[in-house]
Structure formats: C-alpha cells, structure tokens
Motif scaffolding. Structure first.
Motif, PDB file in Angstrom:
ATOM      1  N   ILE A 138      -5.759   8.611  -8.104  1.00 46.81           N
ATOM      2  CA  ILE A 138      -5.394   7.309  -7.637  1.00 46.81           C
ATOM      3  C   ILE A 138      -4.525   7.223  -6.091  1.00 46.81           C
ATOM      4  N   HIS A 139      -3.610   8.220  -6.158  1.00 47.59           N
ATOM      5  CA  HIS A 139      -2.754   8.242  -4.864  1.00 47.59           C
ATOM      6  C   HIS A 139      -3.909   8.453  -3.598  1.00 47.59           C
ATOM      7  N   VAL A 140      -4.885   9.586  -3.858  1.00 45.21           N
ATOM      8  CA  VAL A 140      -5.700   9.670  -2.923  1.00 45.21           C
ATOM      9  C   VAL A 140      -6.597   8.507  -2.557  1.00 45.21           C
TER      10      VAL A 140
ATOM     11  N   GLY B  96       7.078  15.171   3.947  1.00 48.14           N
ATOM     12  CA  GLY B  96       6.747  13.622   4.053  1.00 48.14           C
ATOM     13  C   GLY B  96       7.832  12.749   4.401  1.00 48.14           C
ATOM     14  N   LYS B  97       8.951  13.136   3.734  1.00 50.77           N
ATOM     15  CA  LYS B  97       9.866  12.199   3.867  1.00 50.77           C
ATOM     16  C   LYS B  97      11.075  12.547   5.215  1.00 50.77           C
ATOM     17  N   LYS B  98      10.522  13.696   5.994  1.00 52.84           N
ATOM     18  CA  LYS B  98      11.122  13.804   7.198  1.00 52.84           C
ATOM     19  C   LYS B  98      12.714  13.800   7.038  1.00 52.84           C
TER      20      LYS B  98
ATOM     21  N   GLU C 284       1.123   4.020  -2.819  1.00 51.38           N
ATOM     22  CA  GLU C 284       1.128   5.486  -2.482  1.00 51.38           C
ATOM     23  C   GLU C 284       2.139   6.311  -2.951  1.00 51.38           C
ATOM     24  N   GLN C 285       3.372   5.701  -2.902  1.00 56.63           N
ATOM     25  CA  GLN C 285       4.673   6.527  -3.114  1.00 56.63           C
ATOM     26  C   GLN C 285       4.708   6.521  -4.485  1.00 56.63           C
ATOM     27  N   ARG C 286       4.527   5.424  -5.517  1.00 53.89           N
ATOM     28  CA  ARG C 286       4.773   5.376  -7.083  1.00 53.89           C
ATOM     29  C   ARG C 286       3.803   6.380  -7.617  1.00 53.89           C
ATOM     30  N   THR C 287       2.298   6.225  -7.155  1.00 50.72           N
ATOM     31  CA  THR C 287       1.305   7.260  -7.716  1.00 50.72           C
ATOM     32  C   THR C 287       1.681   8.619  -7.386  1.00 50.72           C
ATOM     33  N   GLY C 288       2.253   8.966  -6.217  1.00 55.78           N
ATOM     34  CA  GLY C 288       2.595  10.285  -5.886  1.00 55.78           C
ATOM     35  C   GLY C 288       3.648  11.013  -6.745  1.00 55.78           C
ATOM     36  N   ARG C 289       4.755   9.930  -6.819  1.00 53.02           N
ATOM     37  CA  ARG C 289       5.803  10.413  -7.720  1.00 53.02           C
ATOM     38  C   ARG C 289       5.288  10.450  -9.195  1.00 53.02           C
ATOM     39  N   HIS C 290       4.645   9.551  -9.726  1.00 56.34           N
ATOM     40  CA  HIS C 290       4.076   9.884 -11.185  1.00 56.34           C
ATOM     41  C   HIS C 290       3.244  11.166 -11.136  1.00 56.34           C
TER      42      HIS C 290
ATOM     43  N   LEU D  71       6.499  20.642  -1.470  1.00 55.07           N
ATOM     44  CA  LEU D  71       6.508  20.467   0.145  1.00 55.07           C
ATOM     45  C   LEU D  71       6.113  19.484   0.677  1.00 55.07           C
ATOM     46  N   HIS D  72       5.085  19.104   0.224  1.00 52.09           N
ATOM     47  CA  HIS D  72       4.212  17.932   0.664  1.00 52.09           C
ATOM     48  C   HIS D  72       5.397  16.608   0.488  1.00 52.09           C
ATOM     49  N   TYR D  73       5.871  16.539  -0.634  1.00 50.74           N
ATOM     50  CA  TYR D  73       6.886  15.494  -1.053  1.00 50.74           C
ATOM     51  C   TYR D  73       7.890  15.492   0.181  1.00 50.74           C
TER      52      TYR D  73
ATOM     53  N   ILE E 255       0.934  -1.283   0.116  1.00 46.36           N
ATOM     54  CA  ILE E 255      -0.137   0.065  -0.137  1.00 46.36           C
ATOM     55  C   ILE E 255       0.771   1.168  -0.142  1.00 46.36           C
ATOM     56  N   GLN E 256       1.951   1.212   0.772  1.00 45.28           N
ATOM     57  CA  GLN E 256       2.844   2.317   0.915  1.00 45.28           C
ATOM     58  C   GLN E 256       3.643   2.468  -0.543  1.00 45.28           C
ATOM     59  N   ALA E 257       3.829   1.349  -1.063  1.00 47.57           N
ATOM     60  CA  ALA E 257       4.475   1.241  -2.303  1.00 47.57           C
ATOM     61  C   ALA E 257       3.731   2.107  -3.406  1.00 47.57           C
TER      62      ALA E 257
HETATM   63  C1  HEM Z   1      -5.780  14.345  -0.509  1.00 50.66           C
HETATM   64  C2  HEM Z   1      -4.364  14.803  -0.751  1.00 50.66           C
HETATM   65  C3  HEM Z   1      -3.432  13.776  -0.571  1.00 50.66           C
HETATM   66  C4  HEM Z   1      -3.088  12.935   0.411  1.00 50.66           C
HETATM   67  C5  HEM Z   1      -4.184  12.682   1.482  1.00 50.66           C
HETATM   68  C6  HEM Z   1      -1.665  12.383   0.254  1.00 50.66           C
HETATM   69  C7  HEM Z   1      -1.135  11.466   1.259  1.00 50.66           C
HETATM   70  C8  HEM Z   1       0.016  11.093   0.952  1.00 50.66           C
HETATM   71  C9  HEM Z   1       0.704  10.105   1.913  1.00 50.66           C
HETATM   72  C10 HEM Z   1       0.065   9.222   3.256  1.00 50.66           C
HETATM   73  C11 HEM Z   1       1.994  10.129   1.545  1.00 50.66           C
HETATM   74  C12 HEM Z   1       3.168   9.273   2.094  1.00 50.66           C
HETATM   75  C13 HEM Z   1       3.299   7.875   1.691  1.00 50.66           C
HETATM   76  C14 HEM Z   1       4.359   7.231   2.357  1.00 50.66           C
HETATM   77  O1  HEM Z   1       5.561   7.335   2.120  1.00 50.66           O
HETATM   78  O2  HEM Z   1       3.999   6.357   3.377  1.00 50.66           O
HETATM   79  C15 HEM Z   1       2.096  10.980   0.420  1.00 50.66           C
HETATM   80  C16 HEM Z   1       3.432  10.936  -0.265  1.00 50.66           C
HETATM   81  C17 HEM Z   1       3.485  11.641  -1.570  1.00 50.66           C
HETATM   82  N1  HEM Z   1       2.493  12.411  -2.196  1.00 50.66           N
HETATM   83 FE1  HEM Z   1       0.572  12.778  -1.486  1.00 50.66          FE
HETATM   84  N2  HEM Z   1      -1.277  13.016  -0.625  1.00 50.66           N
HETATM   85  C18 HEM Z   1      -2.107  13.847  -1.273  1.00 50.66           C
HETATM   86  C19 HEM Z   1      -1.927  14.769  -2.350  1.00 50.66           C
HETATM   87  C20 HEM Z   1      -0.871  14.448  -3.276  1.00 50.66           C
HETATM   88  C21 HEM Z   1      -0.873  15.268  -4.441  1.00 50.66           C
HETATM   89  C22 HEM Z   1      -1.963  16.140  -5.287  1.00 50.66           C
HETATM   90  C23 HEM Z   1       0.486  14.755  -5.106  1.00 50.66           C
HETATM   91  C24 HEM Z   1       1.084  15.427  -6.422  1.00 50.66           C
HETATM   92  C25 HEM Z   1       0.334  15.843  -7.332  1.00 50.66           C
HETATM   93  C26 HEM Z   1       1.102  14.207  -4.334  1.00 50.66           C
HETATM   94  C27 HEM Z   1       2.243  13.460  -4.216  1.00 50.66           C
HETATM   95  C28 HEM Z   1       3.073  12.887  -3.390  1.00 50.66           C
HETATM   96  C29 HEM Z   1       4.439  12.194  -3.466  1.00 50.66           C
HETATM   97  C30 HEM Z   1       5.327  12.941  -4.640  1.00 50.66           C
HETATM   98  C31 HEM Z   1       4.683  11.847  -2.619  1.00 50.66           C
HETATM   99  C32 HEM Z   1       6.093  11.145  -2.016  1.00 50.66           C
HETATM  100  C33 HEM Z   1       6.175   9.840  -2.706  1.00 50.66           C
HETATM  101  C34 HEM Z   1       7.572   8.960  -2.059  1.00 50.66           C
HETATM  102  O3  HEM Z   1       7.589   8.858  -0.810  1.00 50.66           O
HETATM  103  O4  HEM Z   1       8.327   8.724  -2.987  1.00 50.66           O
HETATM  104  N3  HEM Z   1       0.244  14.075  -3.356  1.00 50.66           N
HETATM  105  N4  HEM Z   1       1.043  11.551   0.058  1.00 50.66           N
END
Ligand code: HEM
Length: 227
Positions: free
Chosen positions: A90-92, A167-169, A44-50, A162-164, A40-42
């Motif tokens: 998909i990430h959300v 999150g990485k602490k 989350e991370q992959r979709t976030g990075r894409h 900033l979110h990225y 699940i974390q993978a």
């Molecule tokens: C409701 C909005 C969002 C929530 C609840 C959310 C939640 C999270 C969480 C929980 C993580 C940490 C995953 C982990 O390392 O365990 C994360 C990482 C990340 N999110 Fe989001 N996110 C949101 C929106 C977004 C959006 C809009 C983007 C990009 C357009 C984004 C991009 C990323 C990226 C790049 C990471 C880091 C991935 C990595 O660790 O390699 N997120 N997000």
C-alpha cells in the motif's frame, strides 16, 4: 464462540486484529479527512511505519522462541510477514499513484535523486518473492532454497531501517532531527540479528534452561521399596 477460541490462539487473534484494524483506521481517517494537512504524506508515513513494525515483529519470532521457548511464535511469522508486505505494498502504491500520479519518468528521476528511496525499492523488491513463496506449497517445492530465500529478511530489515532513518534526514551522531523512532527500530533490529548468532543462541538457550528449571514439573520420584 467457544469453538472460535479453540480454533484460534490469543496471539493469532491479536495479530489479525492489528493487521486489519490499522488498515480500517487508515481508511476511516482518509474518509473523515483526518490525515493532517498533507494526507498523502501521512498515508505514506503510516503505511511505512506499519510495514516496518510488522516486519520487526516477524523478525522477533525466532529469537524470542529461542529465549522463551514459545514455539507458537514460529507459526505466526508468516502472518506477520504477509501483513508487513500488505502495508509495504500500500505504501508503494500511495507513492507511485497518489503521490506521483503514475508519472513513471518522474518517479524514476526521484528514485535516482533520493538514495533512501533506492534503498526502499531494493527492500520492496526483495520482499516480493518472500511473500509469494511463504506458503507451504512453495516450501515443499523449493526445498533448501526456501530457507535461503527467506533468510533475505535479515538483509531487508536493516535496509528498511536505513530507508526510514535516511528519509528523516536526521543526524544520528549528533542525535538531531526526527531520528528517535528510526533509531529505536534500528537498535531493535540489531538486537534481534545479534540474537540469531550461533554463539548467542547457545548462551540464550542455557539462560532459558536455567530460568525454566523451577517451572518444570519434577519427575515423580520412585517410591522407596518397602520391606
Ligand atoms: C518501492 C519501494 C518504496 C518506496 C518508493 C518508498 C517510498 C517512501 C517515501 C517517499 C517515504 C517518505 C515519506 C515522507 O516522509 O514524506 C518513505 C518513508 C518510509 N518508508 Fe518507504 N518506500 C518503499 C519501500 C518501503 C518498505 C518496503 C518499507 C517497509 C517494509 C518502507 C517503510 C518506510 C518507513 C518506515 C518510512 C518512514 C515513515 C515515517 O516517516 O514515519 N518503505 N518511503
């Protein structure tokens, strides 16, 4: 086949290949249980990075057109932005459904406790109207407000970085922790934002003109009048 290549440009094809192949790879890895010990974390991370990669690519189109005069880039912003939105969605969904099983009170509690998630939520909320109004019909309907609304992307991109990073602490100042990738994204976003400043745009346009001078076809010189 020939008509396919006439209809779609190589850049268009490359964007759609990236957009869909990343999703197909995710699904294949999911089916084959190939997503690390914490799938699940993978996910989350992959979709976030894409999502952030596609957002940065969409952000790059205008400054790169200003620099290289590659006008096609302006037509490709929409596809890149929509793919970014697809992966962000998909990430959300992975976060609220797979990670938290739609337990809304727990989700709310986590959001409040973790400021980097608040930043993610804000970015996602701002992405929604941009994605839905990215079509020509909305461009016509909203007139000048369309441009204003879509300029939100210049706020969203740094927020996502900033979110990225948050999150990485990691520690940006001591260059400790997993900060290299978020740092690279942040620097690229800052460069693209700087390239949009009017003075920088002007300077880039003049650099471009100087670079392109040797490549421009010389005007045919009029023949000297023969007596
Ligand atoms: C409701 C909005 C969002 C929530 C609840 C959310 C939640 C999270 C969480 C929980 C993580 C940490 C995953 C982990 O390392 O365990 C994360 C990482 C990340 N999110 Fe989001 N996110 C949101 C929106 C977004 C959006 C809009 C983007 C990009 C357009 C984004 C991009 C990323 C990226 C790049 C990471 C880091 C991935 C990595 O660790 O390699 N997120 N997000």
């Amino acid at each position: 086949m020939k008509s396919f290549f006439k209809r779609y440009t190589p850049l268009q094809i490359a964007i759609h290949i990236y957009g869909w192949s990343a999703l197909v790879r995710l699904i294949i890895d999911l089916i084959n249980h190939n997503l690390t010990a914490n799938p699940i974390q993978a996910l989350e991370q992959r979709t976030g990075r894409h999502a952030i990669t596609l957002l940065v690519l969409a952000l790059a189109c205008t400054p790169l057109n200003n620099l290289f005069g590659w006008r096609e880039l302006l037509k490709r912003r929409r596809a890149l932005g929509l793919y970014a939105f697809l992966y962000a969605t998909i990430h959300v969904i992975v976060f609220v459904d797979l990670d938290y099983g739609l337990a809304w009170s727990l989700i709310l509690q986590t959001i409040i406790q973790k400021p980097y998630i608040v930043v993610g939520v804000l970015s996602f909320l701002m992405l929604i109207p941009i994605a839905f109004t990215s079509f020509d019909i909305w461009k016509k309907r909203l007139g000048k407000n369309w441009k204003r609304l879509h300029q939100l992307v210049y706020l969203i991109a740094p927020l996502v970085a900033l979110h990225y990073a948050w999150g990485k602490k990691g520690d940006f100042f001591r260059l400790q922790g997993e900060i290299i990738r978020p740092l690279i994204y942040s620097v690229i976003i800052i460069i693209f934002l700087i390239m949009r400043l009017p003075q920088v745009r002007k300077a880039l346009a003049s650099v471009r003109d100087r670079i392109l001078v040797p490549f421009r076809r010389r005007e045919p010189q009029s023949k000297p009048n023969t007596p």
